[in-house]
Design a protein around this motif. Sequence first.
Motif, PDB file in Angstrom:
ATOM      1  N   LYS A 194      -9.017  15.663   7.345  1.00 12.61           N
ATOM      2  CA  LYS A 194      -9.300  16.936   8.010  1.00 12.61           C
ATOM      3  C   LYS A 194      -9.221  18.105   7.033  1.00 12.61           C
ATOM      4  CE  LYS A 194      -7.604  15.375  12.531  1.00 12.61           C
ATOM      5  NZ  LYS A 194      -6.530  15.531  13.548  1.00 12.61           N
ATOM      6  N   LEU A 195      -8.269  18.038   6.107  1.00 14.13           N
ATOM      7  CA  LEU A 195      -8.098  19.124   5.146  1.00 14.13           C
ATOM      8  C   LEU A 195      -9.184  19.126   4.075  1.00 14.13           C
ATOM      9  CD1 LEU A 195      -4.223  18.903   4.662  1.00 14.13           C
ATOM     10  CD2 LEU A 195      -5.470  20.631   5.964  1.00 14.13           C
ATOM     11  N   GLU A 196      -9.730  17.944   3.777  1.00 11.44           N
ATOM     12  CA  GLU A 196     -10.789  17.819   2.769  1.00 11.44           C
ATOM     13  C   GLU A 196     -11.956  17.032   3.357  1.00 11.44           C
ATOM     14  OE1 GLU A 196     -10.902  19.282  -0.088  1.00 11.44           O
ATOM     15  OE2 GLU A 196      -8.848  20.037  -0.198  1.00 11.44           O
ATOM     16  N   PRO A 197     -12.706  17.636   4.289  1.00 10.14           N
ATOM     17  CA  PRO A 197     -13.723  16.893   5.038  1.00 10.14           C
ATOM     18  C   PRO A 197     -14.916  16.422   4.217  1.00 10.14           C
ATOM     19  CG  PRO A 197     -13.875  19.243   5.514  1.00 10.14           C
ATOM     20  CD  PRO A 197     -12.623  19.051   4.712  1.00 10.14           C
ATOM     21  N   ASN A 198     -15.124  16.992   3.037  1.00  7.02           N
ATOM     22  CA  ASN A 198     -16.285  16.618   2.233  1.00  7.02           C
ATOM     23  C   ASN A 198     -15.916  15.738   1.046  1.00  7.02           C
ATOM     24  OD1 ASN A 198     -18.229  18.104   3.798  1.00  7.02           O
ATOM     25  ND2 ASN A 198     -17.355  19.965   2.920  1.00  7.02           N
ATOM     26  N   ALA A 199     -14.709  15.206   1.059  1.00  7.07           N
ATOM     27  CA  ALA A 199     -14.286  14.240   0.048  1.00  7.07           C
ATOM     28  C   ALA A 199     -14.340  12.836   0.644  1.00  7.07           C
ATOM     29  CB  ALA A 199     -12.864  14.556  -0.428  1.00  7.07           C
ATOM     30  N   ALA A 200     -14.440  11.835  -0.221  1.00  9.24           N
ATOM     31  CA  ALA A 200     -14.364  10.437   0.212  1.00  9.24           C
ATOM     32  C   ALA A 200     -12.910   9.996   0.102  1.00  9.24           C
ATOM     33  CB  ALA A 200     -15.259   9.556  -0.653  1.00  9.24           C
ATOM     34  N   VAL A 201     -12.262   9.794   1.242  1.00 17.59           N
ATOM     35  CA  VAL A 201     -10.850   9.409   1.252  1.00 17.59           C
ATOM     36  C   VAL A 201     -10.771   7.884   1.244  1.00 17.59           C
ATOM     37  CG1 VAL A 201      -8.654   9.588   2.457  1.00 17.59           C
ATOM     38  CG2 VAL A 201     -10.250  11.511   2.493  1.00 17.59           C
ATOM     39  N   MET A 202     -10.141   7.347   0.201  1.00 19.71           N
ATOM     40  CA  MET A 202     -10.166   5.918  -0.035  1.00 19.71           C
ATOM     41  C   MET A 202      -8.980   5.207   0.617  1.00 19.71           C
ATOM     42  SD  MET A 202     -12.783   6.503  -1.870  1.00 19.71           S
ATOM     43  CE  MET A 202     -13.217   4.840  -2.299  1.00 19.71           C
ATOM     44  N   LYS A 203      -9.000   3.879   0.522  1.00 13.32           N
ATOM     45  CA  LYS A 203      -7.896   3.064   1.014  1.00 13.32           C
ATOM     46  C   LYS A 203      -6.646   3.360   0.188  1.00 13.32           C
ATOM     47  CE  LYS A 203      -6.470  -1.762   1.593  1.00 13.32           C
ATOM     48  NZ  LYS A 203      -6.872  -3.177   1.389  1.00 13.32           N
ATOM     49  N   GLY A 204      -5.580   3.771   0.831  1.00 15.26           N
ATOM     50  CA  GLY A 204      -4.383   4.167   0.115  1.00 15.26           C
ATOM     51  C   GLY A 204      -3.377   3.044  -0.061  1.00 15.26           C
ATOM     52  N   PHE A 205      -2.283   3.378  -0.760  1.00 14.21           N
ATOM     53  CA  PHE A 205      -1.196   2.423  -0.979  1.00 14.21           C
ATOM     54  C   PHE A 205       0.114   3.103  -0.631  1.00 14.21           C
ATOM     55  CE2 PHE A 205       2.198   0.480  -3.413  1.00 14.21           C
ATOM     56  CZ  PHE A 205       1.955  -0.882  -3.241  1.00 14.21           C
ATOM     57  N   THR A 206       0.950   2.418   0.144  1.00 12.43           N
ATOM     58  CA  THR A 206       2.248   2.966   0.504  1.00 12.43           C
ATOM     59  C   THR A 206       3.314   1.880   0.431  1.00 12.43           C
ATOM     60  OG1 THR A 206       3.493   4.193   2.190  1.00 12.43           O
ATOM     61  CG2 THR A 206       1.923   2.568   2.980  1.00 12.43           C
ATOM     62  N   THR A 207       4.529   2.289   0.114  1.00 13.64           N
ATOM     63  CA  THR A 207       5.634   1.347   0.012  1.00 13.64           C
ATOM     64  C   THR A 207       6.932   2.051   0.366  1.00 13.64           C
ATOM     65  OG1 THR A 207       6.770  -0.226  -1.455  1.00 13.64           O
ATOM     66  CG2 THR A 207       6.057   1.836  -2.439  1.00 13.64           C
ATOM     67  N   SER A 208       7.924   1.285   0.767  1.00  9.05           N
ATOM     68  CA  SER A 208       9.243   1.844   1.000  1.00  9.05           C
ATOM     69  C   SER A 208       9.779   2.419  -0.304  1.00  9.05           C
ATOM     70  CB  SER A 208      10.192   0.760   1.515  1.00  9.05           C
ATOM     71  OG  SER A 208      11.529   1.221   1.499  1.00  9.05           O
ATOM     72  N   GLN A 209      10.484   3.525  -0.218  1.00 12.12           N
ATOM     73  CA  GLN A 209      10.977   4.158  -1.430  1.00 12.12           C
ATOM     74  C   GLN A 209      11.978   3.271  -2.177  1.00 12.12           C
ATOM     75  OE1 GLN A 209      12.848   7.856  -0.298  1.00 12.12           O
ATOM     76  NE2 GLN A 209      14.828   6.879   0.022  1.00 12.12           N
ATOM     77  N   VAL A 210      12.608   2.350  -1.481  1.00 13.42           N
ATOM     78  CA  VAL A 210      13.572   1.480  -2.158  1.00 13.42           C
ATOM     79  C   VAL A 210      12.881   0.377  -2.958  1.00 13.42           C
ATOM     80  CG1 VAL A 210      15.331   1.926  -0.407  1.00 13.42           C
ATOM     81  CG2 VAL A 210      13.841  -0.068  -0.174  1.00 13.42           C
ATOM     82  N   ASP A 211      11.563   0.223  -2.775  1.00 13.95           N
ATOM     83  CA  ASP A 211      10.834  -0.858  -3.441  1.00 13.95           C
ATOM     84  C   ASP A 211       9.913  -0.387  -4.556  1.00 13.95           C
ATOM     85  OD1 ASP A 211      11.972  -2.820  -1.819  1.00 13.95           O
ATOM     86  OD2 ASP A 211      10.413  -2.605  -0.280  1.00 13.95           O
ATOM     87  N   VAL A 212       9.986   0.885  -4.950  1.00 18.80           N
ATOM     88  CA  VAL A 212       8.995   1.412  -5.898  1.00 18.80           C
ATOM     89  C   VAL A 212       9.034   0.704  -7.253  1.00 18.80           C
ATOM     90  CG1 VAL A 212       8.796   3.682  -4.840  1.00 18.80           C
ATOM     91  CG2 VAL A 212      10.570   3.276  -6.575  1.00 18.80           C
ATOM     92  N   LEU A 213      10.154   0.081  -7.592  1.00 21.96           N
ATOM     93  CA  LEU A 213      10.248  -0.627  -8.862  1.00 21.96           C
ATOM     94  C   LEU A 213       9.771  -2.077  -8.770  1.00 21.96           C
ATOM     95  CD1 LEU A 213      13.740   0.627 -10.116  1.00 21.96           C
ATOM     96  CD2 LEU A 213      11.486   1.367 -10.913  1.00 21.96           C
ATOM     97  N   LYS A 214       9.315  -2.493  -7.570  1.00 15.36           N
ATOM     98  CA  LYS A 214       8.985  -3.906  -7.352  1.00 15.36           C
ATOM     99  C   LYS A 214       7.520  -4.132  -6.963  1.00 15.36           C
ATOM    100  CE  LYS A 214      13.594  -4.450  -5.267  1.00 15.36           C
ATOM    101  NZ  LYS A 214      14.317  -4.854  -4.020  1.00 15.36           N
ATOM    102  N   VAL A 215       6.687  -3.115  -7.056  1.00 15.70           N
ATOM    103  CA  VAL A 215       5.348  -3.226  -6.448  1.00 15.70           C
ATOM    104  C   VAL A 215       4.216  -3.328  -7.464  1.00 15.70           C
ATOM    105  CG1 VAL A 215       6.039  -2.061  -4.327  1.00 15.70           C
ATOM    106  CG2 VAL A 215       5.174  -0.699  -6.246  1.00 15.70           C
ATOM    107  N   GLU A 216       4.533  -3.638  -8.706  1.00 10.31           N
ATOM    108  CA  GLU A 216       3.483  -3.672  -9.733  1.00 10.31           C
ATOM    109  C   GLU A 216       2.339  -4.611  -9.344  1.00 10.31           C
ATOM    110  OE1 GLU A 216       2.798  -2.660 -14.170  1.00 10.31           O
ATOM    111  OE2 GLU A 216       4.775  -2.561 -13.243  1.00 10.31           O
ATOM    112  N   ALA A 217       2.661  -5.816  -8.887  1.00 14.87           N
ATOM    113  CA  ALA A 217       1.619  -6.781  -8.527  1.00 14.87           C
ATOM    114  C   ALA A 217       0.823  -6.304  -7.317  1.00 14.87           C
ATOM    115  CB  ALA A 217       2.250  -8.145  -8.240  1.00 14.87           C
TER     116      ALA A 217
END
Length: 225
Positions: A191-214
């Motif tokens: 909604k904030l950027e209606p003329n951009a292509a918003v892609m598939k994102g990535f999210t993780t629990s903050q406690v796992d940020v060091l474990k998500v490389e793969a």
Amino acid sequence: MNNKKMKNKIIAVLSILLIISLSGCSTRTETNTNTNSTEKQIVRSGDKKILLVYFAVAENSEVDAISSASVREVNGEAKGNIRVLADTIQRKVGGDFFSIETEQDYPGDLNPLIDFAAKEQKANARLELVSHIENLDNYDTIFIGYPNWWYDLPMPLYSFFEEYDFSGKNIIPFATHNGSGFSNTIETIKKLEPNAAVMKGFTTSQVDVLKVEADVAKWLDEMGI
């Protein structure tokens, strides 16, 4: 053939030509130009580069790796969770970093931070940004990282999106959370950027940020980066 019949024939021919011309114009104007959708693969153009934008509490407050849940210690260095995730992405795709910084100092401890974020959200606050992108035209793919606060974007992200126009660019969200995933933040970005292509994102629990490389590598491969 008398003049009257000749005149009528010419009028008929001109009418047919006009109908054909109008029909062609109508077909050309029906092209769908809407890019406001969650895409699966990015479209790169020319030599334009990748920019990794992120908002990290650790870079907007006085915190350390011991006292704050928003910070991790990486090779002896304290880094915000979002910056850790941004580093993981950058190792795979390259690109430049940009940290969203505000004139507001955020609490370092978790409970005061949660309360502070709720008050900002309730006030629909717009934070004054003290860092600015000077060369946005050089980039066509923008990764944007943030923590999910109260099922929403942090309020500095609203200030950020109101400052810049990402029309025609690829926006790739990445976020940390405490169990709520993206919530509705991707829809908000659309909604904030209606003329951009918003892609598939990535999210993780903050406690796992060091474990998500793969997991990050798999996600990027799926998008063709």
